[in-house]
Design a protein around this motif. Structure first.
Motif, mmCIF file in Angstrom:
data_model
loop_
_atom_site.group_PDB
_atom_site.id
_atom_site.type_symbol
_atom_site.label_atom_id
_atom_site.label_comp_id
_atom_site.label_asym_id
_atom_site.label_seq_id
_atom_site.Cartn_x
_atom_site.Cartn_y
_atom_site.Cartn_z
ATOM 1 N N THR A 4 0.831 -1.202 0.000
ATOM 2 C CA THR A 4 0.000 0.000 0.000
ATOM 3 C C THR A 4 0.862 1.247 0.000
ATOM 4 O O THR A 4 1.998 1.241 0.424
ATOM 5 C CB THR A 4 -0.947 0.004 1.208
ATOM 6 O OG1 THR A 4 -0.163 -0.148 2.375
ATOM 7 C CG2 THR A 4 -1.935 -1.136 1.114
ATOM 8 N N LYS A 5 0.282 2.347 -0.455
ATOM 9 C CA LYS A 5 1.022 3.592 -0.595
ATOM 10 C C LYS A 5 0.622 4.651 0.421
ATOM 11 O O LYS A 5 1.331 5.609 0.607
ATOM 12 C CB LYS A 5 0.834 4.145 -2.007
ATOM 13 C CG LYS A 5 1.444 3.244 -3.059
ATOM 14 C CD LYS A 5 1.256 3.833 -4.426
ATOM 15 C CE LYS A 5 1.844 2.921 -5.483
ATOM 16 N NZ LYS A 5 1.669 3.431 -6.816
ATOM 17 N N GLY A 6 -0.544 4.500 1.060
ATOM 18 C CA GLY A 6 -0.992 5.507 2.013
ATOM 19 C C GLY A 6 -0.100 5.548 3.237
ATOM 20 O O GLY A 6 0.488 4.559 3.637
ATOM 21 N N ARG A 7 0.040 6.701 3.853
ATOM 22 C CA ARG A 7 0.922 6.855 5.007
ATOM 23 C C ARG A 7 0.575 5.905 6.145
ATOM 24 O O ARG A 7 1.448 5.358 6.785
ATOM 25 C CB ARG A 7 0.879 8.289 5.520
ATOM 26 C CG ARG A 7 1.899 9.156 4.836
ATOM 27 C CD ARG A 7 1.967 10.488 5.488
ATOM 28 N NE ARG A 7 1.053 11.360 4.771
ATOM 29 C CZ ARG A 7 0.545 12.470 5.230
ATOM 30 N NH1 ARG A 7 0.850 12.879 6.423
ATOM 31 N NH2 ARG A 7 -0.260 13.192 4.515
ATOM 32 N N ALA A 8 -0.707 5.713 6.415
ATOM 33 C CA ALA A 8 -1.113 4.840 7.513
ATOM 34 C C ALA A 8 -0.778 3.386 7.216
ATOM 35 O O ALA A 8 -0.738 2.562 8.117
ATOM 36 C CB ALA A 8 -2.603 4.985 7.776
ATOM 37 N N ARG A 44 -9.355 4.756 5.188
ATOM 38 C CA ARG A 44 -10.471 4.598 4.241
ATOM 39 C C ARG A 44 -10.013 4.405 2.805
ATOM 40 O O ARG A 44 -10.668 3.731 2.027
ATOM 41 C CB ARG A 44 -11.401 5.808 4.313
ATOM 42 C CG ARG A 44 -12.186 5.851 5.575
ATOM 43 C CD ARG A 44 -13.160 6.998 5.550
ATOM 44 N NE ARG A 44 -13.855 7.057 6.828
ATOM 45 C CZ ARG A 44 -14.799 7.908 7.082
ATOM 46 N NH1 ARG A 44 -15.162 8.779 6.170
ATOM 47 N NH2 ARG A 44 -15.391 7.917 8.254
ATOM 48 N N THR A 45 -8.885 4.987 2.441
ATOM 49 C CA THR A 45 -8.422 4.840 1.060
ATOM 50 C C THR A 45 -7.845 3.455 0.812
ATOM 51 O O THR A 45 -7.770 3.009 -0.319
ATOM 52 C CB THR A 45 -7.361 5.902 0.706
ATOM 53 O OG1 THR A 45 -6.251 5.771 1.589
ATOM 54 C CG2 THR A 45 -7.943 7.302 0.804
ATOM 55 N N CYS A 46 -7.451 2.751 1.869
ATOM 56 C CA CYS A 46 -6.908 1.398 1.735
ATOM 57 C C CYS A 46 -8.045 0.397 1.610
ATOM 58 O O CYS A 46 -8.146 -0.325 0.634
ATOM 59 C CB CYS A 46 -6.031 1.051 2.935
ATOM 60 S SG CYS A 46 -5.475 -0.668 2.969
ATOM 61 N N GLY A 47 -8.880 0.323 2.610
ATOM 62 C CA GLY A 47 -10.024 -0.579 2.590
ATOM 63 C C GLY A 47 -9.665 -2.056 2.637
ATOM 64 O O GLY A 47 -10.516 -2.898 2.409
#
Length: 59
Positions: A4-8, A44-47
């Motif tokens: 995944t690319k999101g910071r979280a 939320r962007t990961c899901g």
């Protein structure tokens, strides 16, 4: 599995389903990892689902 690319989610593997995450957890445990759990991502962007360590038990 997709990194995944999101910071979280940085550094975590994303699994599309709970079953995929649990299969990954089982493979890690078979190789000697301990106290792992599959959990839904809060981002939320990961899901997706991730595998992480459970908190250490209180003494």
């Amino acid at each position: 599995m997709i990194r995944t690319k999101g910071r979280a989610c940085t550094g975590k593997r994303r699994h599309d389903t709970r079953d995929e995450a649990e299969e990954h957890r089982d493979r890690l445990i078979a190789r000697g990892a301990v106290r792992l759990a599959a959990y839904p991502c809060r981002n939320r962007t990961c899901g997706g689902w991730h595998v992480g360590h459970l908190p250490k038990p209180r003494t």
